[in-house]
Design a protein around this motif. Structure first.
Motif, mmCIF file in Angstrom:
data_model
loop_
_atom_site.group_PDB
_atom_site.id
_atom_site.type_symbol
_atom_site.label_atom_id
_atom_site.label_comp_id
_atom_site.label_asym_id
_atom_site.label_seq_id
_atom_site.Cartn_x
_atom_site.Cartn_y
_atom_site.Cartn_z
ATOM 1 N N LEU A 174 0.845 -1.190 0.000
ATOM 2 C CA LEU A 174 0.000 0.000 0.000
ATOM 3 C C LEU A 174 0.880 1.239 0.000
ATOM 4 O O LEU A 174 1.738 1.396 0.886
ATOM 5 N N ASP A 175 0.681 2.120 -0.994
ATOM 6 C CA ASP A 175 1.498 3.333 -1.024
ATOM 7 C C ASP A 175 0.964 4.356 -0.024
ATOM 8 O O ASP A 175 0.015 4.093 0.725
ATOM 9 N N GLY A 176 1.546 5.540 -0.025
ATOM 10 C CA GLY A 176 1.176 6.550 0.957
ATOM 11 C C GLY A 176 -0.270 6.976 0.887
ATOM 12 O O GLY A 176 -0.842 7.425 1.890
ATOM 13 N N SER A 177 -0.873 6.872 -0.290
ATOM 14 C CA SER A 177 -2.278 7.258 -0.443
ATOM 15 C C SER A 177 -3.227 6.100 -0.195
ATOM 16 O O SER A 177 -4.451 6.273 -0.293
ATOM 17 N N GLY A 178 -2.686 4.913 0.101
ATOM 18 C CA GLY A 178 -3.525 3.755 0.342
ATOM 19 C C GLY A 178 -3.820 2.939 -0.891
ATOM 20 O O GLY A 178 -4.594 1.974 -0.825
ATOM 21 N N ARG A 179 -3.244 3.301 -2.044
ATOM 22 C CA ARG A 179 -3.489 2.543 -3.263
ATOM 23 C C ARG A 179 -2.853 1.162 -3.142
ATOM 24 O O ARG A 179 -1.683 1.037 -2.791
ATOM 25 N N PRO A 180 -3.617 0.105 -3.426
ATOM 26 C CA PRO A 180 -3.080 -1.248 -3.269
ATOM 27 C C PRO A 180 -2.391 -1.742 -4.545
ATOM 28 O O PRO A 180 -2.851 -1.493 -5.661
ATOM 29 N N PRO A 206 -10.897 -6.637 -0.710
ATOM 30 C CA PRO A 206 -11.291 -6.902 0.687
ATOM 31 C C PRO A 206 -11.414 -5.597 1.465
ATOM 32 O O PRO A 206 -10.722 -4.613 1.175
ATOM 33 N N PRO A 207 -12.279 -5.562 2.452
ATOM 34 C CA PRO A 207 -12.457 -4.328 3.232
ATOM 35 C C PRO A 207 -11.204 -3.956 4.027
ATOM 36 O O PRO A 207 -10.973 -2.782 4.314
ATOM 37 N N VAL A 208 -10.407 -4.959 4.403
ATOM 38 C CA VAL A 208 -9.176 -4.706 5.150
ATOM 39 C C VAL A 208 -7.999 -5.230 4.329
ATOM 40 O O VAL A 208 -7.970 -6.408 3.956
ATOM 41 N N LEU A 209 -7.061 -4.354 4.033
ATOM 42 C CA LEU A 209 -5.882 -4.715 3.259
ATOM 43 C C LEU A 209 -4.654 -4.639 4.162
ATOM 44 O O LEU A 209 -4.369 -3.587 4.742
ATOM 45 N N ARG A 210 -3.972 -5.738 4.283
ATOM 46 C CA ARG A 210 -2.807 -5.800 5.168
ATOM 47 C C ARG A 210 -1.534 -5.933 4.333
ATOM 48 O O ARG A 210 -1.393 -6.888 3.571
ATOM 49 N N PRO A 211 -0.605 -4.970 4.426
ATOM 50 C CA PRO A 211 0.636 -5.068 3.660
ATOM 51 C C PRO A 211 1.369 -6.377 3.935
ATOM 52 O O PRO A 211 1.372 -6.877 5.064
ATOM 53 N N ASP A 212 1.969 -6.923 2.902
ATOM 54 C CA ASP A 212 2.757 -8.160 2.931
ATOM 55 C C ASP A 212 1.903 -9.427 2.995
ATOM 56 O O ASP A 212 2.449 -10.528 2.993
ATOM 57 N N ALA A 213 0.576 -9.279 3.083
ATOM 58 C CA ALA A 213 -0.292 -10.460 3.034
ATOM 59 C C ALA A 213 -0.318 -10.988 1.597
ATOM 60 O O ALA A 213 -0.398 -10.222 0.632
#
Length: 259
Positions: A174-180, A206-213
């Protein structure tokens, strides 16, 4: 560090390389194709350690035999002293040799994870224009690597993807703006030269995005394209229709771009 200590360190380091090469641990450091060389290096170190011990044993045995015939008062002994010979005298090796223990401890005690979102967001995409594209299999959805989808979407303008559902697996960033982004680190040789290939995600996320998942994403080609803020490289989009979490794959790196 004497010769026996050197032999012990070489033996342990060789054993650690063999252990890494016969398990999946080596995939965190080098590409899969280098496994035979890694095993060969471990075997060479172990053989070198054995040869060092054997050489020291032979030298000590020769010295004990030679010393018994050169007792004080013996003519050969007096001649040796007269000329200041030092054949039997050994000097310790430099203390810096103990630094060889550091990579050994790193292999034994530290098992670093594969590079993830932190590295991906700070490195520009490594996507390169391919010479051509292989025909897609008849499966639906079509299983594609991140590199394959990104190159077909960015440089092939999706011509081979139109009307096809695709399945792509990678880890989230996820970048600084939250773009996945769905990312896979591609490498030429080892983890030190790994670079990311990124696909931007849009659609049913998904409603919750977890980095590195790690996610397995199904979707379709999107003509939308953005540019990597780090190096200006192309980052294509993927229109997501479904996702599901998956475990980290056995080989977390992508080597398809240099095969």
């Amino acid at each position: 560090m004497n010769r026996h200590a050197q032999a012990a360190v070489l033996f342990l380091l060789g054993g650690a390389l063999l252990h890494a090469g016969t398990t999946d641990l080596y995939l965190r450091y080098v590409k899969a194709g280098l496994q035979p060389l890694l095993l060969a290096a471990g075997a060479v170190l172990i053989v070198t350690a054995g040869a060092t011990v054997w050489y020291e044993w032979r030298r000590a045995k020769s010295a004990s035999k030679g010393g018994s015939s050169e007792a004080p008062g013996h003519p050969e002994h007096e001649e040796h002293e007269e000329h200041g010979g030092h054949e039997g005298h050994t000097h310790p090796e430099p203390g810096v040799s103990w630094l060889l223990v550091l990579p050994l401890l790193a292999l034994i005690l530290v098992a670093p994870p594969a590079l993830g979102s932190y590295s991906a967001l700070r490195t520009g995409t490594a996507l390169q224009k391919p010479f051509g594209y292989d025909p897609l299999p008849a499966a639906n959805p079509v299983p594609l690597s991140v590199v394959d989808y990104a190159s077909r979407a960015a440089y092939g303008h999706g011509r081979t993807l139109h009307g096809r559902a695709v399945r792509v697996t990678g880890f989230l960033a996820l970048d600084g703006s939250g773009r996945p982004y769905l990312v896979r680190m591609a490498l030429n040789c080892c983890a030190a030269d790994a670079q990311p290939v990124k696909v931007a995600l849009t659609g049913q996320l998904p409603p919750v995005l977890r980095p590195d998942a790690w996610l397995e994403v199904e979707g379709a080609y999107s003509p939308k394209l953005t540019r990597d803020p780090v190096n200006g490289g192309p980052i294509p989009y993927l229109q997501v229709t479904s996702t599901r979490p998956v475990p980290t794959p056995r080989d977390p790196y992508d080597e398809t771009w240099n095969k």
